[in-house]
Scaffold this motif. Structure first.
Motif, PDB file in Angstrom:
ATOM      1  N   TYR A  94      11.603   6.537  -2.860  1.00  0.00           N
ATOM      2  CA  TYR A  94      10.567   6.122  -3.747  1.00  0.00           C
ATOM      3  C   TYR A  94       9.596   5.073  -3.676  1.00  0.00           C
ATOM      4  N   HIS A  95       8.225   5.446  -3.641  1.00  0.00           N
ATOM      5  CA  HIS A  95       7.327   5.453  -4.448  1.00  0.00           C
ATOM      6  C   HIS A  95       6.916   4.030  -5.357  1.00  0.00           C
ATOM      7  N   TRP A  96       7.574   3.762  -5.766  1.00  0.00           N
ATOM      8  CA  TRP A  96       7.137   2.401  -6.970  1.00  0.00           C
ATOM      9  C   TRP A  96       7.835   3.820  -8.453  1.00  0.00           C
ATOM     10  N   THR A 127       4.684   2.981   9.474  1.00  0.00           N
ATOM     11  CA  THR A 127       4.290   3.963   8.143  1.00  0.00           C
ATOM     12  C   THR A 127       2.457   3.563   7.360  1.00  0.00           C
ATOM     13  N   GLU A 128       2.484   2.821   7.360  1.00  0.00           N
ATOM     14  CA  GLU A 128       0.646   3.071   6.601  1.00  0.00           C
ATOM     15  C   GLU A 128      -0.052   1.639   7.520  1.00  0.00           C
ATOM     16  N   ASN A 129      -1.028   2.477   7.369  1.00  0.00           N
ATOM     17  CA  ASN A 129      -2.126   1.045   8.083  1.00  0.00           C
ATOM     18  C   ASN A 129      -3.510   2.111   7.926  1.00  0.00           C
ATOM     19  N   SER A 136       4.808  -6.075   5.457  1.00  0.00           N
ATOM     20  CA  SER A 136       4.285  -7.604   5.695  1.00  0.00           C
ATOM     21  C   SER A 136       3.413  -7.867   6.694  1.00  0.00           C
ATOM     22  N   MET A 137       3.007  -8.360   5.507  1.00  0.00           N
ATOM     23  CA  MET A 137       1.427  -9.672   6.299  1.00  0.00           C
ATOM     24  C   MET A 137       1.755 -10.500   7.687  1.00  0.00           C
ATOM     25  N   TRP A 138       0.622 -10.483   8.554  1.00  0.00           N
ATOM     26  CA  TRP A 138       1.571 -11.410   9.201  1.00  0.00           C
ATOM     27  C   TRP A 138       1.171 -12.651   9.217  1.00  0.00           C
ATOM     28  N   PHE A 188      -5.046   7.365  -6.510  1.00  0.00           N
ATOM     29  CA  PHE A 188      -5.475   6.140  -7.013  1.00  0.00           C
ATOM     30  C   PHE A 188      -5.187   4.805  -6.339  1.00  0.00           C
ATOM     31  N   GLU A 189      -5.956   4.334  -6.412  1.00  0.00           N
ATOM     32  CA  GLU A 189      -5.532   2.824  -5.922  1.00  0.00           C
ATOM     33  C   GLU A 189      -4.527   2.035  -6.740  1.00  0.00           C
ATOM     34  N   TRP A 190      -3.351   2.106  -7.893  1.00  0.00           N
ATOM     35  CA  TRP A 190      -2.695   0.851  -8.653  1.00  0.00           C
ATOM     36  C   TRP A 190      -3.882   0.771  -9.338  1.00  0.00           C
ATOM     37  N   SER A 191      -3.343  -0.539  -9.593  1.00  0.00           N
ATOM     38  CA  SER A 191      -4.445  -2.210 -10.911  1.00  0.00           C
ATOM     39  C   SER A 191      -5.777  -1.866 -10.009  1.00  0.00           C
ATOM     40  N   TYR A 234       2.646   9.662  -7.073  1.00  0.00           N
ATOM     41  CA  TYR A 234       2.175   8.960  -8.122  1.00  0.00           C
ATOM     42  C   TYR A 234      -0.261   8.538  -8.145  1.00  0.00           C
ATOM     43  N   GLN A 235      -0.098   8.979  -7.110  1.00  0.00           N
ATOM     44  CA  GLN A 235      -1.555   8.202  -6.363  1.00  0.00           C
ATOM     45  C   GLN A 235      -1.834   9.126  -6.319  1.00  0.00           C
ATOM     46  N   ILE A 236      -1.871  10.365  -6.034  1.00  0.00           N
ATOM     47  CA  ILE A 236      -2.588  11.944  -5.581  1.00  0.00           C
ATOM     48  C   ILE A 236      -2.266  13.352  -6.419  1.00  0.00           C
ATOM     49  N   ASP A 293      -9.410  -7.810  -2.195  1.00  0.00           N
ATOM     50  CA  ASP A 293      -9.565  -8.860  -2.202  1.00  0.00           C
ATOM     51  C   ASP A 293      -8.690  -9.741  -1.263  1.00  0.00           C
ATOM     52  N   TRP A 294      -7.294  -8.527  -0.837  1.00  0.00           N
ATOM     53  CA  TRP A 294      -6.558  -9.056  -0.306  1.00  0.00           C
ATOM     54  C   TRP A 294      -6.285  -8.815   1.074  1.00  0.00           C
ATOM     55  N   LEU A 295      -7.361  -8.204   1.334  1.00  0.00           N
ATOM     56  CA  LEU A 295      -7.008  -7.624   2.824  1.00  0.00           C
ATOM     57  C   LEU A 295      -9.021  -7.731   3.576  1.00  0.00           C
ATOM     58  N   PHE A 345      12.994   3.513   0.483  1.00  0.00           N
ATOM     59  CA  PHE A 345      12.111   2.838  -0.157  1.00  0.00           C
ATOM     60  C   PHE A 345      10.852   2.553   0.298  1.00  0.00           C
ATOM     61  N   ASN A 346       9.402   2.621   0.115  1.00  0.00           N
ATOM     62  CA  ASN A 346       8.346   2.028   0.560  1.00  0.00           C
ATOM     63  C   ASN A 346       8.125   0.705  -0.403  1.00  0.00           C
ATOM     64  N   GLU A 347       8.194  -0.771   0.101  1.00  0.00           N
ATOM     65  CA  GLU A 347       8.065  -2.138  -0.299  1.00  0.00           C
ATOM     66  C   GLU A 347       8.463  -2.504  -0.858  1.00  0.00           C
ATOM     67  N   ILE A 348       9.454  -2.428  -0.870  1.00  0.00           N
ATOM     68  CA  ILE A 348      10.785  -3.341  -2.171  1.00  0.00           C
ATOM     69  C   ILE A 348       9.652  -4.591  -2.616  1.00  0.00           C
TER      70      ILE A 348
HETATM   71  C1  PNW Z   1       0.361  -0.870   0.158  1.00  0.00           C
HETATM   72  N1  PNW Z   1      -0.072  -6.571   1.499  1.00  0.00           N
HETATM   73  O1  PNW Z   1       0.600  -1.220  -0.657  1.00  0.00           O
HETATM   74  C2  PNW Z   1       0.750   0.658  -0.596  1.00  0.00           C
HETATM   75  O2  PNW Z   1       2.384   1.042   0.175  1.00  0.00           O
HETATM   76  C3  PNW Z   1       0.308   1.851  -1.067  1.00  0.00           C
HETATM   77  O3  PNW Z   1       0.687   2.834  -2.556  1.00  0.00           O
HETATM   78  C4  PNW Z   1      -1.231   0.971  -1.539  1.00  0.00           C
HETATM   79  O4  PNW Z   1      -1.778   2.541  -1.534  1.00  0.00           O
HETATM   80  C5  PNW Z   1      -2.214   0.697   0.146  1.00  0.00           C
HETATM   81  O5  PNW Z   1      -0.883  -0.244   0.160  1.00  0.00           O
HETATM   82  C6  PNW Z   1      -3.465  -0.046  -0.606  1.00  0.00           C
HETATM   83  O6  PNW Z   1      -3.021  -1.093  -1.310  1.00  0.00           O
HETATM   84  C7  PNW Z   1       0.392  -2.838  -0.209  1.00  0.00           C
HETATM   85  O7  PNW Z   1      -0.376  -7.750   0.624  1.00  0.00           O
HETATM   86  C8  PNW Z   1       1.019  -4.547  -0.577  1.00  0.00           C
HETATM   87  O8  PNW Z   1      -0.592  -7.044   2.499  1.00  0.00           O
HETATM   88  C9  PNW Z   1       1.001  -5.360  -0.437  1.00  0.00           C
HETATM   89  C10 PNW Z   1      -0.141  -5.217   1.112  1.00  0.00           C
HETATM   90  C11 PNW Z   1      -0.661  -3.988   1.409  1.00  0.00           C
HETATM   91  C12 PNW Z   1       0.180  -3.105   1.107  1.00  0.00           C
END
Ligand code: PNW
Length: 472
Positions: free
Chosen positions: A126-128, A373-375, A242-244, A430-433, A25-27, A345-347, A171-174
């Motif tokens: 499934y990515h949401w 799988t993501e960073n 997961s966060m640490w 497209f970064e979701w919200s 959905y993002q691309i 604001d969460w990173l 799944f991606n990130e339940i």
């Molecule tokens: C990921 N956190 O979600 C998603 O899998 C991607 O689709 C998204 O674009 C990407 O992060 C960047 O936001 C996250 O709270 C959800 O640390 C939560 C966190 C990090 C990434």
């Protein structure tokens, strides 16, 4: 003092996989094209006020039409693998039943093109993007009936592409869609308790949704193992984020306990069932009857349902207990942030967090095969205020990737069985919200000029770090 290894391909074990990740959905865009059915994100993004700037993924970065060019861009980074997701409603517009062969053909072409360039596909089911039809008819993940629909979709994918795809991610990130879709309501389908949301129950629904997603995952793995694995010889796993969590006061045993329970409630929520057949004891204690339980039969199915675990990791927080014993999480200690802030604001940038998380997972679950799988990190979209040549300079991203990859390497040297690392993301998207207000791409997308792809400085950095050198 520990000697810090050089970040380059040759410092990693041979065969270590480097890649980049995206999500449909993002691309893709082409939201109403080629027979695709609506997903909950197609509907959610069109509701006013849900997405910054009221943007949608209708066009996104038009990857649906430009995938061939985009895979070349990935190849140009000297990467080995491409992680992408399949849009369920391109295959089954209503979630189940009639197959949309035009959508199937699109993924045939994409996968063939990836393979032709010598790149290994890592495919997320499934990515949401839940089919809206299934959300309407049964409430999506809220209903146990979803397991059957997801299983049929998964079986179709294994059957169609399993001879070519050797790494499946159910799944991606339940965690993210359970919390953001059903507790805070900021993501599709936008449910949470009144009065913030129109419908929902933030106390119970996230846990029900996660429970059914875990069972759907386990059924898909079971199908893969019983019907396909012998002939197709691939691997199947799940990606959890997961966060640490660091103790707010590193000398306080209570804060250490809070940090431990925070990690358990984040990643243990999924991995404890997958490795041990039940939710973490701390979650059961804290959530009581709001947390569903597995029957003996379900527990047996969920337990062991992985060949590898994907870890999405971006940031770290502090944890402590609040006055009524609840876990309180914060990015600040004495007014100082845990790491450099970023536009999200969460990173906050905390490179050691990824090493600690990988070690935590390796210890708790007895050294499973892991892939990051993501960073990654974003910069603000400054297309209205900055010349393009300056927007393409992204030293903060290079530093972030360097420091996090170095800590992945240290985790490997600690003994963690990490087999690969995927950067989020190949392209701005497209970064979701957040809509298009932040840019996570290694490549820049020029939204003002026909979606042209342009290399940021990170492109040259990855190319150099990942080049294949030969010892003569
Ligand atoms: C990921 N956190 O979600 C998603 O899998 C991607 O689709 C998204 O674009 C990407 O992060 C960047 O936001 C996250 O709270 C959800 O640390 C939560 C966190 C990090 C990434």
């Amino acid at each position: 003092i520990e000697e810090l290894p050089t970040v380059q391909r040759s410092s990693f074990p041979s065969g270590f996989v480097f890649g980049s990740s995206t999500a449909a959905y993002q691309i893709e865009g082409a939201a109403r094209e080629a027979g695709k059915g609506a997903s909950i994100w197609d509907i959610f993004s069109h509701q006013p006020g849900k997405i910054l700037g009221n943007k949608t993924g209708d066009i996104a970065v038009d990857h649906y039409h430009r995938y061939a060019e985009d895979i070349w861009l990935l190849k140009d980074l000297n990467m080995d693998a491409y992680r992408f997701s399949i849009s369920w409603t391109r295959i089954f517009p209503n979630g189940v039943g009639v197959v949309n062969w035009e959508g199937v053909k699109y993924y045939d072409n994409l996968i063939d093109h990836v393979l032709e360039l010598g790149i290994d596909p890592y495919v997320t089911l499934y990515h949401w993007d839940m089919p809206q039809a299934l959300d309407n008819s049964i409430g999506g993940w809220l209903s146990p009936d979803i397991i059957d629909s997801f299983s049929k979709y998964a079986r179709f994918c294994f059957e169609r592409w399993g001879s070519k795809v050797k790494h499946w991610i159910t799944f991606n990130e339940i965690h993210t869609f359970a919390i953001s879709g059903y507790m805070t309501g900021v993501m599709a389908p936008g449910r949470c308790s009144a009065p913030v949301c129109v419908a929902g129950n933030s106390d119970t629904e996230p846990y029900i949704v996660a429970h059914h997603a875990l069972l759907s995952h386990a059924h898909a793995v079971d199908i893969y193992r019983k019907e396909f694995k012998d002939t197709q010889q691939g691997m199947i796993g799940i990606t959890t984020d997961s966060m640490w969590f660091e103790p707010l006061d590193s000398n306080s045993s209570s804060d250490k306990q809070a940090a431990q329970e925070a990690v358990e409630a984040y990643i243990g929520w999924y991995l404890d069932p997958i490795f041990y057949g039940h939710y973490p004891a701390s979650m059961r204690r804290n959530l009581g009857s709001n947390l569903p339980t597995f029957t003996a039969e379900e527990a047996a199915l969920v337990k062991g349902s992985q060949d590898f675990v994907g870890i999405n990791h971006y940031t770290s927080m502090y944890a402590t207990f609040g006055i009524s014993g609840e876990i309180v999480k914060t990015y600040y200690k004495d007014g100082v942030p845990i790491g450099d802030p970023t536009p999200s604001d969460w990173l906050f940038v905390v490179p050691f967090g990824i090493r600690k998380l990988l070690n935590w997972v390796s210890e708790r679950y007895h050294n499973p095969i892991l892939y990051v799988t993501e960073n990654g990190r974003a910069e603000f979209n400054k297309e209205d205020s900055m010349p393009i040549e300056d927007q393409l300079k992204d030293p903060e991203r290079i530093r972030y990737y360097h420091d996090y990859m170095q800590n992945v390497l240290l985790a490997v040297r600690d003994g963690c069985d990490v087999r690969g690392y995927f950067a989020w993301s190949l392209l701005d998207n497209f970064e979701w919200s957040e809509g298009y207000t932040v840019r996570f791409g290694i490549y820049y997308v020029d939204y003002k000029n026909g979606l042209a792809r342009l290399p940021k400085s990170s492109v040259f950095w990855f190319r150099q770090v990942l080049r294949k050198t030969f010892n003569l």
